[in-house]
Design an enzyme around this catalytic site. Structure first.
Site, PDB file in Angstrom:
ATOM      1  N   CYS A 129      43.337  40.380  42.774  1.00  0.00           N
ATOM      2  CA  CYS A 129      43.901  38.646  42.095  1.00  0.00           C
ATOM      3  C   CYS A 129      42.763  38.337  42.636  1.00  0.00           C
ATOM      4  O   CYS A 129      42.433  36.809  41.995  1.00  0.00           O
ATOM      5  CB  CYS A 129      44.600  37.992  43.215  1.00  0.00           C
ATOM      6  SG  CYS A 129      45.278  36.864  44.501  1.00  0.00           S
ATOM      7  N   CYS A 239      49.020  38.547  51.241  1.00  0.00           N
ATOM      8  CA  CYS A 239      49.995  37.424  51.475  1.00  0.00           C
ATOM      9  C   CYS A 239      51.089  37.835  50.712  1.00  0.00           C
ATOM     10  O   CYS A 239      51.877  37.574  51.388  1.00  0.00           O
ATOM     11  CB  CYS A 239      48.741  36.423  50.479  1.00  0.00           C
ATOM     12  SG  CYS A 239      48.966  37.014  48.707  1.00  0.00           S
TER      13      CYS A 239
END
EC number: 2.8.1.13
Length: 404
Positions: A129, A239
């Site tokens: 990410c 997340c």
């Protein structure tokens, strides 16, 4: 009694002195780079990125905030983070921009994570990410807004730029100057493990203002600045896990359960499972097996839908193959070198020998390597990163391969 009160107050003052000195050094370093420069801060809505923006403002930078909208719903990557980030920008008097990155997050992270679990590996979404979503999206935005020169985030890591002079005599070098990535000074919060895959272009435009600070100092400074996020709890999970409630909930939403066998290394069937996606190398809990000794997952065979287990003493390995390597602080080595290798976040880097594997189709460049550990390692997990260190310097890193 008065003596005790005085002692407590004295300790309180003394405890704050290192904070003042460290922050002053950070501000001076930021000021040497500032001038008329502009910077966009990646704001998640947490205390780290909030203080990053505040310190840059205080150091004289022209600061703007940018938040990536990664998923719909609540959580640090969703609406909650957007609201808190907007509040910080309002408090600091800076512009706030929101970039809709849900599509690229779905493609690069969610789809990739699910594919990895289906293949029997344990993906590392955070490093992917950082490279493929967060920093690449910020760099793209910066290039489209030519008045912005630098990127900043609240990561606990450090960068030494190619035009800076530092004592690097211990680093292998062929004379080519590179931007170098280092561990954060707070080893308990160091995030360099997740940043190993950042290319030179991004490192050269990035600032990590918190690299010299500890988390405790960050909290103290955020309170001193009366930042709205100063007391915001730290996210304790990925997340995806935070968004869906848990990683298992995320996996179950997208991947069907498929019953398979749990076997010993000898091939003896000793149990069953409902999907290889729920297992990772080294796992002991949740196997659903009663055995005379504790068993750990040592291999996941996606082709046979099997989970292989063994006692801990039978699960150590002394070597692994690392692929898709990104070289950071040094050029790709042409011969074996001694390094320290970290194979999990928060684990200790251990001594090893790195042997380059050259690809004749790619100008004999080292995109893979063979790692020989000085001592057997437990839970060498395909899909996780193996990051190579020399002292605090991140030499490079890649993904642990299933092939060996």
């Amino acid at each position: 009694m008065p003596m005790n009160v005085e002692t407590r107050e004295t300790k309180k003052v003394l405890n704050h002195l290192p904070s003042e000195e460290t922050v002053e050094k950070t501000l001076k370093r930021l000021q040497t780079f500032s001038g008329d420069q502009s910077v966009v801060v990646g704001l998640s809505g947490g205390v780290d990125s909030s203080l990053t923006a505040a310190l840059l403002c205080k150091a004289g930078w022209d600061v703007e905030g940018l938040t990536l909208w990664l998923m719909k719903g609540k959580g640090s990557c969703c609406s909650d983070g957007l609201v808190d980030a907007a509040g910080i920008c309002d408090q600091l008097g800076i512009k706030h921009h929101i970039v809709d990155s849900k599509e690229i997050f779905q493609k690069e992270i969610i789809n990739n994570v699910l594919k990895g679990y289906e293949e029997g590996i344990t993906p590392l979404p955070c490093s992917r990410c950082n490279k493929s979503v967060k920093f690449s999206e910020m760099l793209k935005w910066v290039k489209e807004n030519k008045n912005i020169e630098k990127i900043a985030t609240g990561h606990y890591a450090r960068i030494r730029y190619s035009n800076e002079s530092f004592n690097e005599n211990d680093l292998p070098s062929n004379g080519i100057k590179r931007h170098k990535l280092l561990r954060g000074k707070d080893l308990n919060k160091d995030q360099s493990y997740f940043l190993y895959d950042l290319p030179q272009e991004i490192l050269g435009r990035t600032i990590f203002p918190l690299g010299e600070l500890t988390k405790e100092i960050t909290r103290i400074e955020a309170l001193k600045h009366s930042l709205k996020t100063a007391k915001k709890p730290e996210s304790q999970d990925l997340c995806l896990a935070e968004h869906y409630g848990s990683m298992n909930a995320f996996i179950d939403k997208y991947l069907p359960q498929k019953k398979g066998e749990v076997v010993l290394k000898s091939g003896q069937i000793i149990g069953s499972h409902n999907g290889i996606q729920h297992f990772t190398i080294g796992q002991r809990k949740g196997l659903g097996i009663a055995w005379e000794v504790p068993l750990h997952v040592v291999e996941i065979d996606a082709s046979l839908n099997r989970v292989i287990v063994a006692p801990r003493e039978d699960s150590g390995k002394s070597e692994c193959i690392v692929k898709d390597i990104n070289w950071v602080s040094i050029e790709a080595p042409q011969e074996p070198i001694k390094v320290e290798v970290q194979i999990r976040y928060r684990s200790k880097a251990v001594k090893a020998k790195l042997i380059p594997i050259f690809d004749s189709n790619k100008e004999n460049y080292c995109y893979q390597c063979h790692i020989h550990f000085e001592e057997d390692q437990f839970s060498i997990t395909p899909g996780q990163a193996a990051v190579f260190y020399m002292g605090d310097y991140v030499l490079g890193g890649g993904l642990i391969s299933k092939e060996y």
